[in-house]
Design a protein around this motif. Structure first.
Motif, PDB file in Angstrom:
ATOM      1  N   GLN A 121     108.658  65.712  44.149  1.00 15.72           N
ATOM      2  CA  GLN A 121     107.299  65.529  43.650  1.00 15.72           C
ATOM      3  C   GLN A 121     106.618  66.889  43.745  1.00 15.72           C
ATOM      4  O   GLN A 121     106.685  67.542  44.789  1.00 15.72           O
ATOM      5  CB  GLN A 121     106.527  64.510  44.473  1.00 15.72           C
ATOM      6  CG  GLN A 121     107.011  63.090  44.261  1.00 15.72           C
ATOM      7  CD  GLN A 121     106.157  62.100  45.007  1.00 15.72           C
ATOM      8  OE1 GLN A 121     105.968  62.218  46.205  1.00 15.72           O
ATOM      9  NE2 GLN A 121     105.638  61.124  44.286  1.00 15.72           N
ATOM     10  N   SER A 122     105.997  67.297  42.643  1.00 16.39           N
ATOM     11  CA  SER A 122     105.337  68.599  42.662  1.00 16.39           C
ATOM     12  C   SER A 122     104.133  68.611  41.741  1.00 16.39           C
ATOM     13  O   SER A 122     104.019  67.809  40.818  1.00 16.39           O
ATOM     14  CB  SER A 122     106.316  69.701  42.235  1.00 16.39           C
ATOM     15  OG  SER A 122     106.723  69.505  40.898  1.00 16.39           O
ATOM     16  N   SER A 123     103.258  69.543  42.026  1.00 16.79           N
ATOM     17  CA  SER A 123     102.145  69.823  41.123  1.00 16.79           C
ATOM     18  C   SER A 123     101.904  71.325  41.178  1.00 16.79           C
ATOM     19  O   SER A 123     102.249  71.995  42.150  1.00 16.79           O
ATOM     20  CB  SER A 123     100.889  69.051  41.519  1.00 16.79           C
ATOM     21  OG  SER A 123     100.495  69.384  42.827  1.00 16.79           O
ATOM     22  N   GLY A 124     101.337  71.824  40.102  1.00 19.95           N
ATOM     23  CA  GLY A 124     101.064  73.254  40.031  1.00 19.95           C
ATOM     24  C   GLY A 124     100.635  73.641  38.634  1.00 19.95           C
ATOM     25  O   GLY A 124     100.428  72.791  37.762  1.00 19.95           O
ATOM     26  N   THR A 125     100.524  74.941  38.428  1.00 18.02           N
ATOM     27  CA  THR A 125     100.083  75.473  37.151  1.00 18.02           C
ATOM     28  C   THR A 125     101.189  76.335  36.568  1.00 18.02           C
ATOM     29  O   THR A 125     101.708  77.233  37.242  1.00 18.02           O
ATOM     30  CB  THR A 125      98.815  76.341  37.347  1.00 18.02           C
ATOM     31  OG1 THR A 125      97.820  75.531  37.976  1.00 18.02           O
ATOM     32  CG2 THR A 125      98.293  76.846  36.014  1.00 18.02           C
TER      33      THR A 125
END
Length: 158
Positions: A121-125
């Motif tokens: 699971q990841s989030s970022g730009t």
């Protein structure tokens, strides 16, 4: 800064020596290698990841490593600059995650192969588009082993 470089050098040397000792003893512990590989990979994806984390991960790979990531990159051809190309790509994305977790689900090892299955699971730009991304998926990596190091990575993601 100098202390960090010295520490990074010792860490890479330790990981390399451990892997070399395992390979030279004639006994390859696929389960241990898989966990070391997974933990090194996971460290490269952390929001706090540093170039030294990438170097530890790359120490597990042959210089001419082939890398296939389906469906994005279908070619796993081994080339003399394989590890260097991976370094360049990993540096490009270094620090783009604002959140990252991964859980190792299973390991299977056989003759000159280790298969790992993990959930991410990841989030970022995204560094090029600026797009905010949130991802959650399973990955299977088939690691072809040669001389105690990864020669080819075949990565399958949902």
């Amino acid at each position: 800064m100098r202390r960090t470089i010295v520490l990074m050098s010792w860490l890479v040397l330790f990981v390399t020596a451990t892997i070399t000792a395992t390979a030279n003893s004639g006994e390859f512990d696929g389960e241990k290698f898989a966990r070391d590989y997974f933990n090194a990979w996971k460290a490269t994806q952390s929001p706090q990841a540093k170039e030294s984390d990438i170097q530890v991960y790359l120490s597990l790979l042959k210089n001419d490593v082939g890398h296939q990531h389906l469906p994005y990159d279908p070619d796993a051809t081994r080339e003399p600059e394989g590890k260097h190309r991976m370094l360049q790509g990993m540096l490009y994305y270094l620090g783009t995650h604002t959140q990252y977790t991964a859980t190792l689900k299973s390991v299977v090892s056989g003759y000159k192969v280790v298969v790992i299955n993990y959930h991410t699971q990841s989030s970022g730009t995204h560094p090029q588009s600026g797009e905010v991304m949130q991802l959650s998926y399973d990955t299977v990596e088939v690691l072809e082993i040669e001389d105690g190091k990864v020669a080819v990575i075949r990565k399958y993601s949902e």
